[in-house]
Design a protein around this motif. Sequence first.
Motif, short mmCIF file in Angstrom:
data_model
loop_
_atom_site.label_atom_id
_atom_site.label_comp_id
_atom_site.label_asym_id
_atom_site.label_seq_id
_atom_site.Cartn_x
_atom_site.Cartn_y
_atom_site.Cartn_z
N LEU A 27 -10.40 -9.60 -12.46
CA LEU A 27 -10.29 -10.07 -11.08
C LEU A 27 -11.67 -10.28 -10.46
O LEU A 27 -11.92 -11.30 -9.80
CB LEU A 27 -9.49 -9.07 -10.26
CG LEU A 27 -9.30 -9.39 -8.77
CD1 LEU A 27 -8.50 -10.69 -8.61
CD2 LEU A 27 -8.58 -8.25 -8.05
N LEU A 28 -12.56 -9.34 -10.70
CA LEU A 28 -13.93 -9.48 -10.18
C LEU A 28 -14.63 -10.69 -10.79
O LEU A 28 -15.34 -11.43 -10.10
CB LEU A 28 -14.73 -8.21 -10.46
CG LEU A 28 -14.32 -6.97 -9.67
CD1 LEU A 28 -15.10 -5.75 -10.17
CD2 LEU A 28 -14.56 -7.17 -8.18
N LEU A 29 -14.43 -10.90 -12.10
CA LEU A 29 -15.04 -12.06 -12.76
C LEU A 29 -14.46 -13.36 -12.20
O LEU A 29 -15.20 -14.33 -11.97
CB LEU A 29 -14.80 -11.98 -14.26
CG LEU A 29 -15.42 -13.08 -15.12
CD1 LEU A 29 -16.93 -13.06 -15.01
CD2 LEU A 29 -14.99 -12.93 -16.57
N PHE A 30 -13.15 -13.38 -11.96
CA PHE A 30 -12.51 -14.56 -11.39
C PHE A 30 -13.06 -14.85 -9.99
O PHE A 30 -13.37 -16.00 -9.65
CB PHE A 30 -11.00 -14.34 -11.33
CG PHE A 30 -10.25 -15.46 -10.70
CD1 PHE A 30 -9.95 -16.62 -11.40
CD2 PHE A 30 -9.84 -15.37 -9.36
CE1 PHE A 30 -9.26 -17.66 -10.80
CE2 PHE A 30 -9.16 -16.40 -8.76
CZ PHE A 30 -8.85 -17.55 -9.47
N LEU A 31 -13.18 -13.79 -9.18
CA LEU A 31 -13.72 -13.97 -7.83
C LEU A 31 -15.17 -14.46 -7.87
O LEU A 31 -15.57 -15.32 -7.09
CB LEU A 31 -13.64 -12.66 -7.06
CG LEU A 31 -12.24 -12.15 -6.71
CD1 LEU A 31 -12.32 -10.77 -6.08
CD2 LEU A 31 -11.51 -13.11 -5.79
N LEU A 32 -15.93 -13.90 -8.80
CA LEU A 32 -17.34 -14.29 -8.90
C LEU A 32 -17.51 -15.74 -9.34
O LEU A 32 -18.41 -16.44 -8.88
CB LEU A 32 -18.06 -13.36 -9.88
CG LEU A 32 -19.57 -13.59 -10.07
CD1 LEU A 32 -20.32 -13.30 -8.78
CD2 LEU A 32 -20.11 -12.72 -11.20
N HIS A 53 -28.76 -21.63 14.13
CA HIS A 53 -27.73 -20.61 13.94
C HIS A 53 -27.08 -20.90 12.59
O HIS A 53 -26.37 -21.89 12.43
CB HIS A 53 -26.70 -20.66 15.06
CG HIS A 53 -25.60 -19.65 14.90
ND1 HIS A 53 -25.80 -18.29 15.04
CD2 HIS A 53 -24.29 -19.82 14.56
CE1 HIS A 53 -24.66 -17.66 14.82
NE2 HIS A 53 -23.73 -18.56 14.53
N ALA A 54 -27.35 -20.05 11.61
CA ALA A 54 -26.87 -20.26 10.24
C ALA A 54 -26.22 -18.98 9.72
O ALA A 54 -26.28 -17.92 10.36
CB ALA A 54 -28.01 -20.70 9.34
N GLY A 55 -25.61 -19.12 8.55
CA GLY A 55 -24.97 -17.95 7.95
C GLY A 55 -24.52 -18.25 6.53
O GLY A 55 -24.26 -19.40 6.16
N VAL A 56 -24.45 -17.19 5.74
CA VAL A 56 -23.96 -17.26 4.36
C VAL A 56 -22.85 -16.22 4.22
O VAL A 56 -23.03 -15.06 4.59
CB VAL A 56 -25.10 -16.96 3.35
CG1 VAL A 56 -24.57 -17.02 1.93
CG2 VAL A 56 -26.24 -17.94 3.52
N SER A 57 -21.71 -16.66 3.70
CA SER A 57 -20.56 -15.76 3.56
C SER A 57 -20.00 -15.85 2.14
O SER A 57 -20.14 -16.87 1.47
CB SER A 57 -19.47 -16.11 4.58
OG SER A 57 -19.02 -17.44 4.38
N TYR A 58 -19.33 -14.76 1.75
CA TYR A 58 -18.76 -14.69 0.40
C TYR A 58 -17.51 -13.83 0.45
O TYR A 58 -17.40 -12.89 1.25
CB TYR A 58 -19.80 -14.08 -0.56
CG TYR A 58 -19.40 -14.12 -2.01
CD1 TYR A 58 -19.15 -15.33 -2.64
CD2 TYR A 58 -19.23 -12.96 -2.73
CE1 TYR A 58 -18.78 -15.39 -3.95
CE2 TYR A 58 -18.86 -12.99 -4.07
CZ TYR A 58 -18.64 -14.21 -4.67
OH TYR A 58 -18.26 -14.25 -5.99
N LEU A 59 -16.56 -14.17 -0.42
CA LEU A 59 -15.28 -13.47 -0.52
C LEU A 59 -14.55 -13.47 0.82
O LEU A 59 -14.22 -12.42 1.40
CB LEU A 59 -15.49 -12.03 -1.01
CG LEU A 59 -15.96 -11.87 -2.46
CD1 LEU A 59 -16.22 -10.41 -2.76
CD2 LEU A 59 -14.94 -12.44 -3.43
N PHE A 60 -14.31 -14.70 1.31
CA PHE A 60 -13.56 -14.88 2.55
C PHE A 60 -14.20 -14.12 3.72
O PHE A 60 -13.52 -13.45 4.50
CB PHE A 60 -12.10 -14.44 2.36
CG PHE A 60 -11.45 -15.05 1.15
CD1 PHE A 60 -11.05 -16.38 1.16
CD2 PHE A 60 -11.26 -14.31 -0.01
CE1 PHE A 60 -10.45 -16.94 0.05
CE2 PHE A 60 -10.68 -14.86 -1.12
CZ PHE A 60 -10.28 -16.18 -1.11
N ARG A 61 -15.52 -14.20 3.78
CA ARG A 61 -16.33 -13.60 4.84
C ARG A 61 -16.26 -12.07 4.86
O ARG A 61 -16.55 -11.45 5.88
CB ARG A 61 -15.94 -14.15 6.22
CG ARG A 61 -16.27 -15.61 6.39
CD ARG A 61 -16.22 -16.03 7.83
NE ARG A 61 -16.59 -17.44 7.99
CZ ARG A 61 -16.67 -18.06 9.15
NH1 ARG A 61 -16.39 -17.39 10.27
NH2 ARG A 61 -17.02 -19.33 9.20
#
Length: 371
Positions: A27-32, A53-61
């Motif tokens: 699951l972690l590999l799939f998400l990555l 105003h900027a931002g970087v998000s990962y895994l649905f914020r």
Amino acid sequence: MFFFSILGTIFKIIGILLLGILLLLLLLLFLLLFVPLRYRAQLNFGKEGIKVHAGVSYLFRIINVPVDFSDGRLGIKFKVFGLTFYSNAGGKTAKKKKGKKDGEENQEQKPEPESEQAEKAADKDKEIETETEAGLEKDEYRDDLSDCHSETVDLENLKSADHNEDNKPEDGWQDSSLDDVDGDKNPRSLLRRALKIIVRLVERVRAFIKKLTGLFEKARAKLQDIGEKIVGGKLKISDLKGKVGMVFAFFKDEENKNGIKYTGKSIFRLLKHVFPYKIEGDIVFATGDAYTMGRALSALGLIYPLYGKKFHITADFKADRFRLEGDVCLKGRVRFGTVLWIAFRLWRKGKIMRLISAAKELKHKLTASAL
């Protein structure tokens, strides 16, 4: 039998745990690999300066890194599940606290009473008076010493004058060695002068001959150096022709051509994937001059198909100075799986490896020819 049943249940539990760990890793590999890393930015530039105003998000914020830039200050935060784990805004509070502490210390320093100030002023006046008195005494002592010194100098001058008068020779005494009237007509002196003139002429002739030989040697050395440079230049030209031929042969090779083309396509795909998929903006600009405004609009008209659907550009002909204001918004995403797939295909084809080996061989040949 009971022992084997217990052992079987233990193995079942261990297997279930291992399977759960394996599923969690998958699951972690799939998400990555397939969940994209999203980035966004909004730029506002005008009279007040540039604001970002900027931002970087990962895994649905779940992991979020907002970035703000305004008034020359950069603010960065690192959040996980909405909880802030890092923020560079702590330096400001610390500075404020330090300023408060300094103000409190200054407030704690109370002014001295007037009586103490008067006593300190009186003490300073006394010190100044004593210093002036000591300085006057020193000046008087120096004047006395100078007078004594002048008197001693006069006595010495008188003694030296008396001594010179005593040592004067008598009026009839003269040095016979200094009074030689017939010295110019003496044949020995004439011979010596002639010899000196001949020696000087010989030395000048020798110096002139040395200068001529030095100039001849310099001219010969320069001619030899020019000849060596001409020969070396011919060798360099031939060596340069050989190197240029090697480079042209490298680019004319079919395998190298295919490797360069495929590598360029792969890099273009990678850049297309990494670049933002959405860019929008409203921009108002002015140059302050009608001629330059016309040139700018003609240049923008040539590339209108590239930005016409994304940017709305307005020209301000009333402004008498340079002006650039507007808002720009962009969004993009990066999937690590796509990046790895492009790199895997490039490696699997083997063209990039052959291109790298051919480039190394060309570099080795060029360095060997230079030596």
